[in-house]
Write a protein that holds these residues in place. Structure first.
Motif, PDB file in Angstrom:
ATOM      1  N   ASN A   1       4.194 -14.003   4.181  1.00  0.00           N
ATOM      2  CA  ASN A   1       3.500 -12.743   4.447  1.00  0.00           C
ATOM      3  C   ASN A   1       3.783 -11.719   3.361  1.00  0.00           C
ATOM      4  OD1 ASN A   1       2.298 -13.644   6.798  1.00  0.00           O
ATOM      5  ND2 ASN A   1       3.949 -12.911   8.101  1.00  0.00           N
ATOM      6  N   PHE A   2       5.036 -11.647   2.906  1.00  0.00           N
ATOM      7  CA  PHE A   2       5.369 -10.742   1.795  1.00  0.00           C
ATOM      8  C   PHE A   2       4.549 -11.091   0.553  1.00  0.00           C
ATOM      9  CE2 PHE A   2       9.942  -9.792   3.340  1.00  0.00           C
ATOM     10  CZ  PHE A   2       9.483  -8.734   4.108  1.00  0.00           C
ATOM     11  N   GLU A   3       4.453 -12.387   0.265  1.00  0.00           N
ATOM     12  CA  GLU A   3       3.701 -12.834  -0.907  1.00  0.00           C
ATOM     13  C   GLU A   3       2.226 -12.454  -0.772  1.00  0.00           C
ATOM     14  OE1 GLU A   3       2.808 -16.885  -3.492  1.00  0.00           O
ATOM     15  OE2 GLU A   3       3.961 -17.016  -1.649  1.00  0.00           O
ATOM     16  N   GLU A   4       1.684 -12.642   0.422  1.00  0.00           N
ATOM     17  CA  GLU A   4       0.282 -12.289   0.666  1.00  0.00           C
ATOM     18  C   GLU A   4       0.069 -10.783   0.479  1.00  0.00           C
ATOM     19  OE1 GLU A   4      -2.648 -12.190   4.493  1.00  0.00           O
ATOM     20  OE2 GLU A   4      -1.327 -13.927   4.289  1.00  0.00           O
ATOM     21  N   GLY A   5       0.992  -9.982   0.991  1.00  0.00           N
ATOM     22  CA  GLY A   5       0.895  -8.534   0.846  1.00  0.00           C
ATOM     23  C   GLY A   5       1.009  -8.087  -0.601  1.00  0.00           C
ATOM     24  N   GLU A   6       1.922  -8.717  -1.340  1.00  0.00           N
ATOM     25  CA  GLU A   6       2.073  -8.360  -2.751  1.00  0.00           C
ATOM     26  C   GLU A   6       0.822  -8.733  -3.545  1.00  0.00           C
ATOM     27  OE1 GLU A   6       5.110  -8.940  -6.519  1.00  0.00           O
ATOM     28  OE2 GLU A   6       5.639  -9.790  -4.584  1.00  0.00           O
ATOM     29  N   LYS A   7       0.258  -9.895  -3.244  1.00  0.00           N
ATOM     30  CA  LYS A   7      -0.969 -10.316  -3.925  1.00  0.00           C
ATOM     31  C   LYS A   7      -2.088  -9.326  -3.639  1.00  0.00           C
ATOM     32  CE  LYS A   7      -4.347 -14.024  -4.156  1.00  0.00           C
ATOM     33  NZ  LYS A   7      -4.875 -15.207  -3.486  1.00  0.00           N
ATOM     34  N   SER A   8      -2.213  -8.920  -2.392  1.00  0.00           N
ATOM     35  CA  SER A   8      -3.234  -7.951  -2.015  1.00  0.00           C
ATOM     36  C   SER A   8      -3.022  -6.626  -2.741  1.00  0.00           C
ATOM     37  CB  SER A   8      -3.203  -7.728  -0.501  1.00  0.00           C
ATOM     38  OG  SER A   8      -4.071  -6.691  -0.130  1.00  0.00           O
ATOM     39  N   ALA A   9      -1.761  -6.188  -2.835  1.00  0.00           N
ATOM     40  CA  ALA A   9      -1.458  -4.925  -3.515  1.00  0.00           C
ATOM     41  C   ALA A   9      -1.803  -5.003  -5.000  1.00  0.00           C
ATOM     42  CB  ALA A   9       0.011  -4.574  -3.327  1.00  0.00           C
ATOM     43  N   ARG A  10      -1.522  -6.154  -5.609  1.00  0.00           N
ATOM     44  CA  ARG A  10      -1.847  -6.301  -7.034  1.00  0.00           C
ATOM     45  C   ARG A  10      -3.359  -6.273  -7.257  1.00  0.00           C
ATOM     46  NH1 ARG A  10       0.134 -11.312  -7.790  1.00  0.00           N
ATOM     47  NH2 ARG A  10       1.949 -11.293  -6.473  1.00  0.00           N
ATOM     48  N   GLU A  11      -4.101  -6.878  -6.334  1.00  0.00           N
ATOM     49  CA  GLU A  11      -5.558  -6.958  -6.489  1.00  0.00           C
ATOM     50  C   GLU A  11      -6.261  -5.666  -6.080  1.00  0.00           C
ATOM     51  OE1 GLU A  11      -6.630 -10.338  -4.144  1.00  0.00           O
ATOM     52  OE2 GLU A  11      -5.876 -11.776  -5.625  1.00  0.00           O
ATOM     53  N   LYS A  12      -5.796  -5.028  -5.001  1.00  0.00           N
ATOM     54  CA  LYS A  12      -6.496  -3.876  -4.438  1.00  0.00           C
ATOM     55  C   LYS A  12      -5.757  -2.560  -4.661  1.00  0.00           C
ATOM     56  CE  LYS A  12      -8.402  -6.775  -0.828  1.00  0.00           C
ATOM     57  NZ  LYS A  12      -8.429  -7.072   0.589  1.00  0.00           N
ATOM     58  N   GLY A  13      -4.551  -2.626  -5.183  1.00  0.00           N
ATOM     59  CA  GLY A  13      -3.765  -1.414  -5.403  1.00  0.00           C
ATOM     60  C   GLY A  13      -2.781  -1.166  -4.272  1.00  0.00           C
ATOM     61  N   TRP A  14      -1.705  -0.507  -4.627  1.00  0.00           N
ATOM     62  CA  TRP A  14      -0.638  -0.202  -3.684  1.00  0.00           C
ATOM     63  C   TRP A  14      -1.016   1.018  -2.856  1.00  0.00           C
ATOM     64  CZ3 TRP A  14       3.564  -3.361  -3.230  1.00  0.00           C
ATOM     65  CH2 TRP A  14       3.743  -4.294  -4.251  1.00  0.00           C
ATOM     66  N   LEU A  15      -0.500   1.074  -1.636  1.00  0.00           N
ATOM     67  CA  LEU A  15      -0.699   2.240  -0.780  1.00  0.00           C
ATOM     68  C   LEU A  15       0.447   3.224  -1.002  1.00  0.00           C
ATOM     69  CD1 LEU A  15      -1.648   0.565   2.629  1.00  0.00           C
ATOM     70  CD2 LEU A  15      -3.185   1.634   0.986  1.00  0.00           C
ATOM     71  N   SER A  16       0.115   4.488  -0.952  1.00  0.00           N
ATOM     72  CA  SER A  16       1.162   5.506  -1.054  1.00  0.00           C
ATOM     73  C   SER A  16       1.852   5.647   0.300  1.00  0.00           C
ATOM     74  CB  SER A  16       0.556   6.855  -1.455  1.00  0.00           C
ATOM     75  OG  SER A  16      -0.212   7.365  -0.378  1.00  0.00           O
ATOM     76  N   THR A  17       3.003   6.287   0.283  1.00  0.00           N
ATOM     77  CA  THR A  17       3.735   6.543   1.532  1.00  0.00           C
ATOM     78  C   THR A  17       2.866   7.326   2.503  1.00  0.00           C
ATOM     79  OG1 THR A  17       5.791   6.589   0.276  1.00  0.00           O
ATOM     80  CG2 THR A  17       5.860   7.518   2.480  1.00  0.00           C
ATOM     81  N   GLU A  18       2.152   8.297   1.972  1.00  0.00           N
ATOM     82  CA  GLU A  18       1.297   9.122   2.819  1.00  0.00           C
ATOM     83  C   GLU A  18       0.186   8.300   3.466  1.00  0.00           C
ATOM     84  OE1 GLU A  18       1.996   9.931  -0.460  1.00  0.00           O
ATOM     85  OE2 GLU A  18       3.539  11.398   0.055  1.00  0.00           O
ATOM     86  N   ASP A  19      -0.388   7.359   2.713  1.00  0.00           N
ATOM     87  CA  ASP A  19      -1.442   6.504   3.252  1.00  0.00           C
ATOM     88  C   ASP A  19      -0.903   5.628   4.393  1.00  0.00           C
ATOM     89  OD1 ASP A  19      -3.308   7.480   1.453  1.00  0.00           O
ATOM     90  OD2 ASP A  19      -3.037   5.816   0.016  1.00  0.00           O
ATOM     91  N   VAL A  20       0.285   5.083   4.194  1.00  0.00           N
ATOM     92  CA  VAL A  20       0.898   4.225   5.220  1.00  0.00           C
ATOM     93  C   VAL A  20       1.178   5.044   6.470  1.00  0.00           C
ATOM     94  CG1 VAL A  20       2.924   2.848   5.807  1.00  0.00           C
ATOM     95  CG2 VAL A  20       1.878   2.607   3.553  1.00  0.00           C
ATOM     96  N   GLU A  21       1.770   6.228   6.288  1.00  0.00           N
ATOM     97  CA  GLU A  21       2.070   7.071   7.435  1.00  0.00           C
ATOM     98  C   GLU A  21       0.793   7.475   8.172  1.00  0.00           C
ATOM     99  OE1 GLU A  21       4.362  10.219   5.666  1.00  0.00           O
ATOM    100  OE2 GLU A  21       6.230   9.062   5.822  1.00  0.00           O
ATOM    101  N   ALA A  22      -0.265   7.768   7.437  1.00  0.00           N
ATOM    102  CA  ALA A  22      -1.529   8.127   8.058  1.00  0.00           C
ATOM    103  C   ALA A  22      -2.100   6.954   8.844  1.00  0.00           C
ATOM    104  CB  ALA A  22      -2.531   8.595   6.997  1.00  0.00           C
ATOM    105  N   LYS A  23      -2.040   5.747   8.293  1.00  0.00           N
ATOM    106  CA  LYS A  23      -2.564   4.564   8.989  1.00  0.00           C
ATOM    107  C   LYS A  23      -1.756   4.256  10.250  1.00  0.00           C
ATOM    108  CE  LYS A  23      -4.693   2.218   5.101  1.00  0.00           C
ATOM    109  NZ  LYS A  23      -5.894   1.473   5.413  1.00  0.00           N
ATOM    110  N   LEU A  24      -0.454   4.557  10.213  1.00  0.00           N
ATOM    111  CA  LEU A  24       0.413   4.289  11.368  1.00  0.00           C
ATOM    112  C   LEU A  24       0.448   5.466  12.345  1.00  0.00           C
ATOM    113  CD1 LEU A  24       3.430   2.543   9.587  1.00  0.00           C
ATOM    114  CD2 LEU A  24       1.607   1.461  10.910  1.00  0.00           C
ATOM    115  N   GLY A  25      -0.189   6.569  11.964  1.00  0.00           N
ATOM    116  CA  GLY A  25      -0.216   7.730  12.840  1.00  0.00           C
ATOM    117  C   GLY A  25       1.102   8.472  12.899  1.00  0.00           C
ATOM    118  N   LEU A  26       1.824   8.447  11.811  1.00  0.00           N
ATOM    119  CA  LEU A  26       3.125   9.140  11.772  1.00  0.00           C
ATOM    120  C   LEU A  26       3.019  10.519  11.170  1.00  0.00           C
ATOM    121  CD1 LEU A  26       5.317   6.144  10.574  1.00  0.00           C
ATOM    122  CD2 LEU A  26       5.009   6.994  12.880  1.00  0.00           C
TER     123      LEU A  26
END
Length: 81
Positions: free
Chosen positions: A56-81
């Motif tokens: 799963n980590f490998e899949e996530g890293e591949k996705s990040a390399r292809e589509k770009g990394w999410l910022s902390t703010e983006d992650v918090e917004a998606k999680l509703g934090l």
């Protein structure tokens, strides 16, 4: 120190299996070369879970390399934090 035994020791499998513990597998050799490992079932499940997690980590890293990394703010917004 690893517990390495010849495969012929399986003739007395009760004794051999009593030596298998979590984090202490018994390695079996055939003609002096490593062939098998007997592991505790709980350890096997942990190993399988670790492999799934790493995949799963490998899949996530591949996705990040292809589509770009999410910022902390983006992650918090998606999680509703």
């Amino acid at each position: 120190m690893p517990n390495i035994r010849p495969i012929s020791d399986l003739r007395n499998y009760t004794e051999l299996l009593s030596e298998v513990r979590e984090n202490s597998p018994v390695y079996l050799t055939r003609n002096g070369r490593g062939e098998y490992a007997i592991v505790n079932i709980n350890e096997l499940e942990k190993l399988k879970a670790t492999i799934r997690l790493l995949a799963n980590f490998e899949e996530g890293e591949k996705s990040a390399r292809e589509k770009g990394w999410l910022s902390t703010e983006d992650v918090e917004a998606k999680l509703g934090l």
